[in-house]
Design an enzyme around this catalytic site. Sequence first.
Site, mmCIF file in Angstrom:
data_model
loop_
_atom_site.group_PDB
_atom_site.id
_atom_site.type_symbol
_atom_site.label_atom_id
_atom_site.label_comp_id
_atom_site.label_asym_id
_atom_site.label_seq_id
_atom_site.Cartn_x
_atom_site.Cartn_y
_atom_site.Cartn_z
ATOM 1 N N TYR A 16 48.209 33.551 9.038
ATOM 2 C CA TYR A 16 48.143 32.216 8.452
ATOM 3 C C TYR A 16 47.050 31.369 9.116
ATOM 4 O O TYR A 16 46.220 30.759 8.447
ATOM 5 C CB TYR A 16 49.503 31.493 8.563
ATOM 6 N N ASP A 76 51.473 29.332 3.931
ATOM 7 C CA ASP A 76 52.615 28.922 4.760
ATOM 8 C C ASP A 76 53.795 28.631 3.828
ATOM 9 O O ASP A 76 53.730 28.902 2.619
ATOM 10 C CB ASP A 76 52.255 27.715 5.630
ATOM 11 N N GLU A 115 46.304 23.448 13.823
ATOM 12 C CA GLU A 115 47.097 24.509 13.193
ATOM 13 C C GLU A 115 48.051 25.161 14.199
ATOM 14 O O GLU A 115 49.180 25.499 13.874
ATOM 15 C CB GLU A 115 46.194 25.568 12.552
#
Length: 354
Positions: free
Chosen positions: A122, A140, A39
């Site tokens: 996020y 996102d 990520e």
Amino acid sequence: MTAPAAADLLAWYDRHRRSLPWRAAAGTRPDPYRIWASEIMLQQTTVAAVKPYYERFMTRFPSVKALAEAPSEEVMQAWAGLGYYSRARNLHACAKAVVAEHGGRFPESEEGLRALPGIGAYTAGAVAAIAFDKPAAAVDGNVERVMTRLFAIEAELPGARPLVRDRVLALLPPTRPGDFAQALMDLGATICTPRNPACGLCPWREPCVARAEGTQETFPRKAKKKAGLIRYGAAFVLTRADGALLLRTRPAKGLLGGMAEVPTSEWRADYELDGAAQDAPLPLRWTQAAQAVRHVFTHFPLELTVFTGTVPAATPAPAGMRFTPLAQLGQEPLSGVMVKVLAAAGLKLPPSAP
Ligand code: SF4
């Protein structure tokens, strides 16, 4: 019109999920370290670009402990090419914090994750959902697109983000929230694409309001970018005692793609000069030049504060950078803003330079 159901998306995901190197096989438990690292890497680039870096990174640092214990030069070297080094520094700092403060185990809650270096809303949502199957929203750009189309959300982004997040939370299934998060990401990346979404293949084609109205491609609504919002940053002019300048090449795509530049921080409206040392290519005693550099790009003006430093002749370039002899600077593709930066640092370019 029927309401969208998580079950339909999950059934689609079970048949069409993307195979990604950080993704656990169906029914197996994901490794939080691998999810977190992927990520962070994906924050700045695409899945295709990240894959080879990710594989090498995991071979070199197979666990959060291995990453925490690695020398920072090694981490920077493995990161070189992925973009801004401050993210790699945060990644390293986060690994150290997980080992020092959490016994090498990532916290499972969004709040616990957000308290770690470099983890924003996020990433915290994505890691909590995917790695720990927590009922969290990971919103996102892909997810924003799907949700604003699905519900024809007229409010403009980024202001509409809390609304989008609420819609995601309201759709969360009682089980498999991690798969739901990944399914939404996959739907946005492969079916509900910015242009020509493949609505005929979409598991939510029936309940999708924008599809029914034929307005899919007009969502999400976006607030007009404020023209002229000034961005700030720091530029580091590092010369070696043998008369060479530290340079790097900008990523091929994007603003000034492929051009040569001295290392700089990110350019942001909220850039804080106090933290500039964190963005420097080497830890040195940097001197701030008297004049900042101003440059106007098509979409924004930029103000760079220039720092200068010198290192001994034998100093090697940090990973992803190079020392170019000053006499050969004319052969480097330096942009206009970089020419100004070098001038502010008191460096004269050879006559052949642009
Ligand atoms: S039906 Fe089309 S616009 Fe609506 S969510 Fe699916 S792919 Fe996106």
